[in-house]
Design a protein around this motif. Structure first.
Motif, PDB file in Angstrom:
ATOM      1  N   PRO A  10       0.819  -1.224   0.000  1.00  0.00           N
ATOM      2  CA  PRO A  10       0.000   0.000   0.000  1.00  0.00           C
ATOM      3  C   PRO A  10       0.849   1.268   0.000  1.00  0.00           C
ATOM      4  O   PRO A  10       1.097   1.885   1.033  1.00  0.00           O
ATOM      5  CB  PRO A  10      -0.795  -0.136   1.309  1.00  0.00           C
ATOM      6  N   TYR A  11       1.298   1.675  -1.171  1.00  0.00           N
ATOM      7  CA  TYR A  11       2.154   2.859  -1.287  1.00  0.00           C
ATOM      8  C   TYR A  11       1.366   4.162  -1.159  1.00  0.00           C
ATOM      9  O   TYR A  11       1.853   5.132  -0.604  1.00  0.00           O
ATOM     10  CB  TYR A  11       2.877   2.862  -2.642  1.00  0.00           C
ATOM     11  N   GLU A  12       0.178   4.190  -1.713  1.00  0.00           N
ATOM     12  CA  GLU A  12      -0.602   5.425  -1.668  1.00  0.00           C
ATOM     13  C   GLU A  12      -2.088   5.107  -1.767  1.00  0.00           C
ATOM     14  O   GLU A  12      -2.479   4.046  -2.260  1.00  0.00           O
ATOM     15  CB  GLU A  12      -0.195   6.365  -2.807  1.00  0.00           C
ATOM     16  N   GLY A  13      -2.911   6.043  -1.271  1.00  0.00           N
ATOM     17  CA  GLY A  13      -4.355   5.858  -1.349  1.00  0.00           C
ATOM     18  C   GLY A  13      -4.995   5.741   0.025  1.00  0.00           C
ATOM     19  O   GLY A  13      -4.385   6.015   1.059  1.00  0.00           O
ATOM     20  N   ARG A  14      -6.237   5.287   0.028  1.00  0.00           N
ATOM     21  CA  ARG A  14      -7.021   5.155   1.261  1.00  0.00           C
ATOM     22  C   ARG A  14      -6.912   3.726   1.771  1.00  0.00           C
ATOM     23  O   ARG A  14      -7.236   2.784   1.040  1.00  0.00           O
ATOM     24  CB  ARG A  14      -8.479   5.507   0.971  1.00  0.00           C
ATOM     25  N   GLY A  28      -4.682  -0.995  15.946  1.00  0.00           N
ATOM     26  CA  GLY A  28      -4.158  -0.182  14.847  1.00  0.00           C
ATOM     27  C   GLY A  28      -2.907  -0.710  14.170  1.00  0.00           C
ATOM     28  O   GLY A  28      -2.257   0.012  13.410  1.00  0.00           O
ATOM     29  N   GLY A  29      -2.565  -1.977  14.391  1.00  0.00           N
ATOM     30  CA  GLY A  29      -1.336  -2.537  13.832  1.00  0.00           C
ATOM     31  C   GLY A  29      -1.272  -2.493  12.317  1.00  0.00           C
ATOM     32  O   GLY A  29      -0.200  -2.282  11.737  1.00  0.00           O
ATOM     33  N   MET A  30      -2.411  -2.701  11.642  1.00  0.00           N
ATOM     34  CA  MET A  30      -2.419  -2.685  10.174  1.00  0.00           C
ATOM     35  C   MET A  30      -1.991  -1.318   9.640  1.00  0.00           C
ATOM     36  O   MET A  30      -1.248  -1.211   8.659  1.00  0.00           O
ATOM     37  CB  MET A  30      -3.815  -3.022   9.641  1.00  0.00           C
ATOM     38  N   PHE A  31      -2.447  -0.263  10.313  1.00  0.00           N
ATOM     39  CA  PHE A  31      -2.121   1.090   9.869  1.00  0.00           C
ATOM     40  C   PHE A  31      -0.647   1.411  10.129  1.00  0.00           C
ATOM     41  O   PHE A  31       0.027   2.013   9.295  1.00  0.00           O
ATOM     42  CB  PHE A  31      -2.995   2.114  10.589  1.00  0.00           C
ATOM     43  N   VAL A  32      -0.161   1.017  11.303  1.00  0.00           N
ATOM     44  CA  VAL A  32       1.229   1.284  11.660  1.00  0.00           C
ATOM     45  C   VAL A  32       2.165   0.654  10.640  1.00  0.00           C
ATOM     46  O   VAL A  32       3.115   1.280  10.166  1.00  0.00           O
ATOM     47  CB  VAL A  32       1.548   0.756  13.074  1.00  0.00           C
ATOM     48  N   HIS A  33       1.879  -0.597  10.255  1.00  0.00           N
ATOM     49  CA  HIS A  33       2.767  -1.282   9.326  1.00  0.00           C
ATOM     50  C   HIS A  33       2.592  -0.785   7.895  1.00  0.00           C
ATOM     51  O   HIS A  33       3.535  -0.866   7.097  1.00  0.00           O
ATOM     52  CB  HIS A  33       2.566  -2.796   9.422  1.00  0.00           C
ATOM     53  N   SER A  34       1.416  -0.271   7.538  1.00  0.00           N
ATOM     54  CA  SER A  34       1.247   0.336   6.211  1.00  0.00           C
ATOM     55  C   SER A  34       2.131   1.568   6.090  1.00  0.00           C
ATOM     56  O   SER A  34       2.822   1.768   5.087  1.00  0.00           O
ATOM     57  CB  SER A  34      -0.224   0.720   5.990  1.00  0.00           C
ATOM     58  N   GLU A  35       2.116   2.399   7.135  1.00  0.00           N
ATOM     59  CA  GLU A  35       2.950   3.598   7.126  1.00  0.00           C
ATOM     60  C   GLU A  35       4.427   3.221   7.154  1.00  0.00           C
ATOM     61  O   GLU A  35       5.260   3.834   6.481  1.00  0.00           O
ATOM     62  CB  GLU A  35       2.606   4.476   8.344  1.00  0.00           C
ATOM     63  N   VAL A  75       5.600   2.145   3.701  1.00  0.00           N
ATOM     64  CA  VAL A  75       5.846   3.278   2.802  1.00  0.00           C
ATOM     65  C   VAL A  75       7.184   3.922   3.122  1.00  0.00           C
ATOM     66  O   VAL A  75       7.976   4.242   2.231  1.00  0.00           O
ATOM     67  CB  VAL A  75       4.697   4.303   2.917  1.00  0.00           C
ATOM     68  N   THR A  76       7.456   4.110   4.419  1.00  0.00           N
ATOM     69  CA  THR A  76       8.718   4.727   4.834  1.00  0.00           C
ATOM     70  C   THR A  76       9.911   3.894   4.382  1.00  0.00           C
ATOM     71  O   THR A  76      10.896   4.409   3.843  1.00  0.00           O
ATOM     72  CB  THR A  76       8.755   4.890   6.366  1.00  0.00           C
ATOM     73  N   GLN A  77       9.822   2.566   4.603  1.00  0.00           N
ATOM     74  CA  GLN A  77      10.931   1.683   4.245  1.00  0.00           C
ATOM     75  C   GLN A  77      11.178   1.648   2.747  1.00  0.00           C
ATOM     76  O   GLN A  77      12.284   1.373   2.294  1.00  0.00           O
ATOM     77  CB  GLN A  77      10.655   0.269   4.770  1.00  0.00           C
ATOM     78  N   HIS A  78      10.136   1.900   1.973  1.00  0.00           N
ATOM     79  CA  HIS A  78      10.277   1.881   0.519  1.00  0.00           C
ATOM     80  C   HIS A  78      10.376   3.287  -0.059  1.00  0.00           C
ATOM     81  O   HIS A  78      10.097   3.516  -1.231  1.00  0.00           O
ATOM     82  CB  HIS A  78       9.106   1.110  -0.111  1.00  0.00           C
ATOM     83  N   ARG A  89       6.056   8.496   0.291  1.00  0.00           N
ATOM     84  CA  ARG A  89       5.686   9.698   1.042  1.00  0.00           C
ATOM     85  C   ARG A  89       4.480   9.371   1.899  1.00  0.00           C
ATOM     86  O   ARG A  89       3.433   8.942   1.395  1.00  0.00           O
ATOM     87  CB  ARG A  89       5.354  10.833   0.086  1.00  0.00           C
ATOM     88  N   LEU A  90       4.613   9.598   3.226  1.00  0.00           N
ATOM     89  CA  LEU A  90       3.528   9.254   4.139  1.00  0.00           C
ATOM     90  C   LEU A  90       2.264  10.057   3.840  1.00  0.00           C
ATOM     91  O   LEU A  90       1.159   9.596   4.111  1.00  0.00           O
ATOM     92  CB  LEU A  90       3.973   9.496   5.588  1.00  0.00           C
ATOM     93  N   ASP A  91       2.424  11.256   3.316  1.00  0.00           N
ATOM     94  CA  ASP A  91       1.250  12.087   3.013  1.00  0.00           C
ATOM     95  C   ASP A  91       0.383  11.467   1.921  1.00  0.00           C
ATOM     96  O   ASP A  91      -0.752  11.898   1.717  1.00  0.00           O
ATOM     97  CB  ASP A  91       1.693  13.484   2.569  1.00  0.00           C
ATOM     98  N   ASP A  92       0.906  10.482   1.211  1.00  0.00           N
ATOM     99  CA  ASP A  92       0.140   9.858   0.140  1.00  0.00           C
ATOM    100  C   ASP A  92      -0.849   8.813   0.663  1.00  0.00           C
ATOM    101  O   ASP A  92      -1.615   8.241  -0.106  1.00  0.00           O
ATOM    102  CB  ASP A  92       1.083   9.182  -0.868  1.00  0.00           C
ATOM    103  N   ILE A  93      -0.798   8.528   1.966  1.00  0.00           N
ATOM    104  CA  ILE A  93      -1.701   7.535   2.550  1.00  0.00           C
ATOM    105  C   ILE A  93      -2.669   8.207   3.511  1.00  0.00           C
ATOM    106  O   ILE A  93      -2.273   9.064   4.298  1.00  0.00           O
ATOM    107  CB  ILE A  93      -0.907   6.428   3.289  1.00  0.00           C
ATOM    108  N   ALA A  94      -3.947   7.826   3.444  1.00  0.00           N
ATOM    109  CA  ALA A  94      -4.957   8.271   4.412  1.00  0.00           C
ATOM    110  C   ALA A  94      -5.589   7.026   5.017  1.00  0.00           C
ATOM    111  O   ALA A  94      -5.910   6.078   4.292  1.00  0.00           O
ATOM    112  CB  ALA A  94      -6.028   9.117   3.712  1.00  0.00           C
ATOM    113  N   ILE A  95      -5.742   7.006   6.330  1.00  0.00           N
ATOM    114  CA  ILE A  95      -6.266   5.801   6.966  1.00  0.00           C
ATOM    115  C   ILE A  95      -7.677   6.023   7.504  1.00  0.00           C
ATOM    116  O   ILE A  95      -8.028   7.104   7.986  1.00  0.00           O
ATOM    117  CB  ILE A  95      -5.335   5.299   8.089  1.00  0.00           C
TER     118      ILE A  95
END
Length: 529
Positions: A212-216, A225-232, A235-238, A241-247
């Motif tokens: 999940p690089y970008e999107g909702r 909230g573990g799914m959200f933490v690891h999605s962010e 993105v960071t590890q790859h 841009r964190l601003d590209d994700i909305a949870i």
């Protein structure tokens, strides 16, 4: 020649902290103690973040020239929580061993409190000054069963977490500790605790496969909230841009929702769209109009009291009305309902959903397959989950399987991966997937779905099965039915296997005999005492 001292590997920081914190627990239940420790870690995090920005404002250099360090808006503009004087970590740590502490409460009233009351007062101040935290923070520190001396030691312990680290990295350290403690508390609470926590390796696998690089990103049963933490984190590890994700999330257990809000805040993740209501996602959908690019979820397995009888005509049931006695296919269709036209989902379900034909579940599964929504099924190893021994699998669904961009046309086939033999035992009750296991499964999926990928069927592990084969097996989706046996099974040596099993049985019988003797000795001591 002097003997060289044997080097002892130092335990990770979070493990050392857990052992010390657990010793201070004494007579407090893990379910209650969880909020005490995690609340302090959270308080330390936001205080550190505040102090770092406060120092920049005091220095008044560059863009901060002339800024007022006590102006709340200066912190809000940088997505930093404002921490009032009586909630600052240094104030609490300075008074951790003081019996009577004079403070002002948020109403301006001067009061004398112990250290427990001072921490509760700090939480009240934080909620008053930061509306997003309203109703989130624990006020459990002045309870009679929490020894003030132990609380003081705990404050000292948490206060030292980021020592030796660059200040700007303290948030990463505290976030890592928070996440580790969540898992340890889930283990300590057993079945009940596992309901708020999805094992790290399972979350990492879901995120690595979906990318999940970008999107909702949506999780309608988000736990802590573990799914959200690891999605962010993904993105960071790859280097995204964190601003590209909305949870977007929802949780029906208010206590767990509070944990999620703190877990996300400690990572600097906007949790404004993570909602709570007691009815839950089926009966009171907090995001009725959301169409998500990614859904990552671990709904509770085989729930019978999900309100299905009240939803017989619900518009979400496009592929068949789910049975009132089992929510599995209610969840599946809820996920699909919220997928965007190009959206994809990765979710955990009880393994029974792959084969069940009772109460119309087989018909719903067939409809999902025929609609071309099922992309990949992964059979998971046993003992991954803390709250259940029910076998589980991962379902990956995609509304856009015809290809385009970097993906090939996958209509007419489904990838099956049997990962039951992967992972390693952490203890007798718990298994984890290794980083290599996660990478192997994710790479298999990526090579299969990517245009020009180097995917090949591996007997006993993976197979890209044509729809005709799925129809032939009456839409049963258990990966073992498709992948067959590994090649080395052809070299099975019955005599060798029988000899090994007999040796194991004899060893277990000897151990049983020793244990029986010990029990008899202890009973004899009791009766002769």
């Amino acid at each position: 020649m002097a003997k060289k001292k044997k080097e002892v590997a130092e335990e990770p920081l979070e493990k050392q902290l857990w052992k010390t914190a657990d010793k201070l627990r004494k007579n407090i239940d893990a379910a209650e103690y969880k909020h005490i420790v995690l609340g302090l870690i959270f308080l330390k995090y936001i205080s550190d973040s505040f102090e770092e920005h406060y120092a920049k404002l005091v220095a008044g250099e560059g863009e901060y020239a002339g800024a007022d360090p006590e102006d709340r808006d200066e912190y809000k503009a940088e997505n930093v929580f404002f921490v009032p004087e009586y909630a600052r970590w240094q104030f609490l740590q300075n008074h951790a061993k003081v019996a009577q502490i004079p403070v002002y409460d948020p109403e301006g009233k001067g009061i004398i409190v112990g250290i427990g009351g001072a921490v509760d007062n700090a939480m009240d101040w934080l909620e008053k000054e930061n509306p997003p935290l309203k109703g989130v923070l624990p006020k459990v520190f002045a309870r009679q069963n929490l020894d003030p001396a132990s609380l003081g030691e705990l404050i000292d312990l948490v206060g030292n977490i980021a020592l030796g680290d660059v200040k700007s990295r303290s948030a990463d350290v505290l976030g890592r500790v928070f996440e580790y403690f969540l898992g340890e508390f889930a283990l300590a609470e057993g079945k009940k605790g596992g309901q708020f926590y999805t094992p790290r390796s399972v979350v990492e696998l879901l995120v690595e496969m979906l990318e999940p690089y970008e999107g909702r990103v949506y999780d309608p049963c988000c736990g802590s909230g573990g799914m959200f933490v690891h999605s962010e984190k993904f993105v960071t590890q790859h280097q995204g841009r964190l601003d590209d994700i909305a949870i977007y999330g929802q949780e029906s257990n208010q206590t767990t929702w509070r944990l999620a809000k703190m877990n996300l805040a400690i990572r600097g993740i906007d949790s404004s769209q993570v909602k709570w209501n007691s009815e839950g996602s089926f009966l009171n959908d907090a995001h009725p109009d959301l169409k998500a690019d990614y859904i990552i979820a671990n709904p509770p397995f085989n729930v019978s009291d999900w309100g299905g009888e009240l939803l017989r005509t619900d518009g979400r049931w496009k592929y068949g009305v789910p049975p009132t006695g089992n929510a599995n296919f209610g969840w599946m269709q809820h996920f699909i309902h919220h997928l965007a036209p190009t959206g994809q989902a990765g979710v955990v379900l009880a393994k029974g959903a792959l084969t069940s034909k009772s109460s119309g579940e087989g018909d719903i599964r067939r409809a999902l397959v025929e609609a071309g929504l099922i992309d990949c099924i992964v059979n998971l190893p046993a003992k991954l989950f803390l709250n259940t021994q029910i076998p589980a699998g991962l379902w990956f669904m995609n509304r856009n399987r015809q290809g385009g961009d970097k993906f090939r046309d996958r209509r007419g086939e489904i990838l099956f991966i049997d990962a039951r033999n992967l992972g390693f035992l952490v203890n007798r009750r718990t298994r984890e997937l290794s980083e290599a296991d996660i990478q192997r499964i994710a790479d298999t999926y990526h090579q299969w779905r990517t245009e020009g990928g180097s995917y090949e069927d591996v007997p006993g592990f993976c197979m890209a099965a044509p729809l005709a084969r799925v129809q032939e097996l009456d839409y049963v989706l258990t990966p073992g039915r498709y992948v067959g046996l590994p090649d080395d099974e052809d070299e099975f040596d019955f005599t060798e296997r029988f000899t090994t099993l007999r040796a194991e049985l004899e060893a277990q019988l000897r151990e049983e005999s020793v244990l029986n003797e010990r029990i008899a000795e202890n009973l004899a001591k009791i009766f002769t005492a």
